[in-house]
Motif scaffolding. Structure first.
Motif, short mmCIF file in Angstrom:
data_model
loop_
_atom_site.label_atom_id
_atom_site.label_comp_id
_atom_site.label_asym_id
_atom_site.label_seq_id
_atom_site.Cartn_x
_atom_site.Cartn_y
_atom_site.Cartn_z
N ILE A 1 18.02 37.51 -32.95
CA ILE A 1 17.01 38.35 -32.30
C ILE A 1 17.63 39.66 -31.80
CG2 ILE A 1 15.25 38.44 -30.51
CD1 ILE A 1 14.66 36.47 -32.70
N PRO A 2 18.76 39.62 -31.08
CA PRO A 2 19.35 40.90 -30.68
C PRO A 2 19.65 41.82 -31.86
CG PRO A 2 20.30 39.15 -29.39
CD PRO A 2 19.43 38.50 -30.41
N ALA B 1 20.48 39.48 -22.72
CA ALA B 1 19.84 39.38 -21.41
C ALA B 1 18.38 38.95 -21.52
CB ALA B 1 19.93 40.72 -20.69
N LEU B 2 17.79 39.24 -22.69
CA LEU B 2 16.39 38.86 -22.90
C LEU B 2 16.19 37.35 -22.75
CD1 LEU B 2 14.10 40.75 -23.55
CD2 LEU B 2 14.29 40.11 -25.94
N ILE C 1 9.46 43.13 -25.12
CA ILE C 1 10.46 44.01 -25.73
C ILE C 1 9.99 45.46 -25.72
CG2 ILE C 1 11.42 42.23 -27.22
CD1 ILE C 1 9.85 43.67 -29.50
N LEU C 2 8.82 45.71 -25.14
CA LEU C 2 8.30 47.08 -25.19
C LEU C 2 8.80 47.91 -24.01
CD1 LEU C 2 4.73 46.30 -26.49
CD2 LEU C 2 6.70 47.20 -27.75
N GLN D 1 8.17 35.18 -30.17
CA GLN D 1 8.69 34.59 -28.93
C GLN D 1 10.15 35.00 -28.79
OE1 GLN D 1 7.29 32.30 -26.77
NE2 GLN D 1 5.56 31.40 -27.83
N TYR D 2 10.37 36.30 -28.58
CA TYR D 2 11.74 36.82 -28.63
C TYR D 2 12.65 36.14 -27.61
CZ TYR D 2 9.74 40.46 -31.51
OH TYR D 2 9.11 41.14 -32.50
N SER D 3 12.16 36.01 -26.37
CA SER D 3 13.03 35.46 -25.33
C SER D 3 13.45 34.04 -25.63
CB SER D 3 12.32 35.50 -23.97
OG SER D 3 12.18 36.83 -23.57
#
Lengths: 307, 405
Positions: free
Chosen positions: A142-143, B135-136, B143-144, B370-372
């Motif tokens: 993801i990063p 950190a996310l 993410i915006l 669901q990035y986090s």
């Protein structure tokens, strides 16, 4: 003792490796050769099957008659694949991308590996750790995706060139090879007034052709076969590398297969065409790698011993 | 390579670990005294302590590596020199270089930094810069807005980790990863060893060369191509093996579900992995074999050892160091997951056994946004992966074999 006696009795000859050979060991030799032959055959079996399918007629395929030898010889599949503009475009695009990536990666790898071979390089230890650390810990999928997004590289050529342009492992292999070149050569060049760059170009690079060939092969195969980056970063069809194109084609087949299982659709039409598509993506590698075998074995061994 | 780097690194590591833990304790006491939020303080302190210990462990391992390197190189150089009857100090060039002033050094060797410029920029931009988004994993899924303005997630930021471990799909992915990797280890690890022994016994030189070339071939094919080949070979209705099976067992026989039955699929996955990598894996063992002295074989033959006893008592012990190293490293990578392989091999019917962590991250992160959550799972995987690798490497060093780090 008994072996020696037995060997004498059966007119023993000494083999190349100095072992005493008699009938018994010769039979064993043949058995081993036959086992190796079978393994070799298993290695080639899937390829032969697909090759035969790609050369067969559609009716023979549907009647499940094709094994390892084509039935109803024809090249229709290949001509129709070559007539598919999207596929040919993807093939060309990937070929050019592969060449470009390989050259760029080699350039970057040499630039990175060469200075690190100077043991008096100031800050060298720090840089070493900085680089090695990335081999063991990476930020994650993801990063990296968010990085591409923030650099506005999604859906561009660059997201397939830049993120993978130095493989730390390959860099270490190259550096180990450089370490193997006698330091006295470098010292002699320095005394003659050559700077680091000149030493690199005129002494190190000409001596490193085998390892450059190996790493070129590794990078090229990696790019030709790579598809996860394209899958994640690329949505535009004209930037699809061949593997992603192939994945989409085959995935349709697999889903159709699953559907047949559940009793829905009929077996996919254009089966031979799919097989020809697979063959086209495979052939470039088959053509290249045997010529470099001598080199990549050396490359692998260096990497393993010194890595 | 550098003198005393190793011991310096080790000292740095010890101090770093010590100071890290101490700092974490002080921080915890300070937070409790000021804010009274005990849970928060303890969690943060534990995380900080663990982090610094991890970093220290990594540096310490680098130190170990360097020490090993230095002693070995020094010993080898000394032995070599003594063997040639040379006892004086090696060339003094590096020492003069070390005494050079910065300006002269830069004038003479500045090109080296110029060469390093692009690679260093590459590592900073494409390897270190993205680490900020780790950190996310501890923040709300957003993410915006700029990263530092995103508020912390629930449960002191550990919401996503807790959520992941409570999700059935993640637990399945974790157990699939472990199962497939373990099966791969048990079945896939001995394969190249056996193959190398076999090739080693092959006396026909030209045939041996051809065999090797063909055995290396599958390594160069991508998993996409291999899945294409495998489907044609193993499919239920028109796969070659099933056609053969029907011819032998009669047309009424039910198909062998290589790809459609989950437990069969696992074995197909493993076998194809062996098919792809076993030949390539022999390179390393064959190279190790060349260093075994032929005299040992001759002596064994004179003592009456047959082919198998020579293999058992000479060849295998000669391979032992290589085997141990590769085995330990494979164990260290037990939580890693490939992406191409399961994705290409998988199909609708077997997702329950084929979804591994990397696929989970892809599905949740990039397909469902669901990035986090995905970052948290990825972080969990890579941190545990690093710890396992460092442990494996330390273990390898302890055993007197040289690790890969």
């Amino acid at each position: 003792m008994s072996i020696v006696k037995e060997a004498n009795r059966s007119h023993a000859a000494k083999g190349k490796d100095g072992m005493i050979r008699n009938t018994q060991t010769r039979i064993a030799d043949w058995i081993i050769a036959i086992i190796c032959f079978i393994i070799m055959f298993i290695c080639l079996l899937p390829m032969l099957n697909v090759l035969a399918r790609s050369l067969s007629s559609a009716t023979a395929l549907q009647r499940n008659e094709v094994m390892l030898w084509p039935k109803g010889w024809n090249l229709d599949a290949y001509t129709s694949v070559l007539g598919n503009a999207k596929y040919v475009h993807s093939l060309w695009f990937t070929a050019l991308l592969t060449i470009g990536c390989t050259v760029f990666s080699l350039f970057m790898t040499i630039c990175c590996a060469y200075p690190l071979t100077y043991d008096h390089l100031r800050g060298g230890k720090f840089l070493n750790i900085l680089i090695l650390f990335t081999m063991y810990f990476s930020a994650g999928t993801i990063p990296h995706y968010l990085l591409m997004k923030n650099l506005n590289m999604l859906d561009t050529l660059w997201c397939m060139v830049l993120p993978g342009c130095i493989s730390v492992y390959n860099m270490i292999v190259m550096r180990s090879f450089f370490f193997g070149i006698p330091e006295s050569l470098r010292e002699a060049a320095e005394i003659d007034g050559a700077g680091p760059l000149r030493t690199l170009v005129q002494i190190y690079l000409p001596l490193s052709l085998p390892i450059i060939a190996t790493l070129a092969l590794f990078y090229a195969v990696g790019r030709w076969n790579g598809f996860s980056d394209a899958l994640m970063y690329i949505k535009k069809e004209e930037l699809f590398p061949i593997q992603l194109y192939l994945y989409n084609v085959l995935q349709n087949t697999a889903q159709a297969e699953a559907a047949t299982q559940e009793g829905f659709a009929t077996p996919g039409v254009g089966e031979t065409i799919k097989m020809a598509t697979v063959m086209f993506a495979t052939v470039p590698i088959l053509v290249v790698y045997p010529w470099l075998q001598r080199y990549f074995i050396a490359g692998m061994t260096i990497g393993a011993v010194k890595g | 390579m550098f003198k005393n780097t190793g011991s310096k690194l080790r000292t740095v590591a010890k101090w770093l670990g010590f100071l890290g833990v101490l700092g974490a304790l002080v921080w915890a006491v300070y937070t409790i005294a000021n804010e009274g939020d005990v849970v928060n303080a303890i969690v943060t302190a534990l995380a900080a302590a663990a982090g610094s210990l991890l970093v220290a462990l990594v540096i310490h391992t680098f130190g170990d590596m360097a020490v090993n390197d230095e002693t070995r190189t020094a010993l080898a150089v000394k032995a070599d020199r003594e063997a040639h009857g040379i006892f004086e100090e090696p060339s003094k060039a590096p020492k003069t270089v070390r005494r050079m002033s910065w300006s002269i050094y830069m004038r003479r060797y500045g090109t080296l930094y110029l060469l390093l410029l692009l690679p260093i920029i590459f590592f900073l931009v494409f390897r270190y810069y993205p680490m900020q988004w780790i950190a996310l994993a501890f923040k709300k899924n957003d993410i915006l807005t700029p990263l530092w303005q995103v508020p912390l997630a629930k449960n002191n930021g550990f919401e996503w980790f807790i959520k992941a471990f409570n999700m059935k799909s993640f637990r399945t992915a974790l157990s699939n990863t472990l199962t497939l990797n373990l099966m791969d280890l048990i079945c896939g690890f001995p394969a190249p060893i056996i193959l190398a022994l076999l090739l080693n016994e092959l006396t026909f030189k030209r045939f041996k060369k051809v065999t090797q070339t063909i055995l290396y071939l599958p390594h160069f094919l991508s998993w996409i191509i291999i899945s294409g080949l495998a489907t044609r070979l193993l499919a239920d209705t028109d796969g070659m093996l099933n056609i053969l099976h029907r011819q032998i067992a009669g047309s009424g026989a039910s198909a062998l579900p290589f790809l459609s039955n989950p437990s069969w699929w696992r074995w197909t996955y493993i076998v194809l992995g062996i098919w792809k990598e076993a030949g390539w894996g022999t390179i390393i063992y064959l190279a190790a074999l060349t260093s075994i002295s032929p005299e040992l074989y001759e002596a064994a033959a004179v003592d009456g050892a047959g082919r198998f006893r020579r293999m058992w008592h000479v060849t295998l012990p000669g391979l032992r160091p290589t085997i141990v190293i590769l085995l330990i490293m494979r164990l260290g990578g037990i939580l890693g997951s490939e992406f191409d392989r399961p994705l290409a091999m998988s199909n609708k019917l077997v997702t329950d056994v084929s979804n591994v962590i990397s696929i989970y991250v892809y599905n949740y992160g990039l397909k469902s946004y669901q990035y986090s959550l995905a970052t948290a799972v990825g972080l969990f995987q890579s941190v545990v992966g690093v710890i396992l690798l460092v442990l494996a490497n330390t273990f390898a060093n302890r055993m007197g074999e040289r690790g890969i780090m």
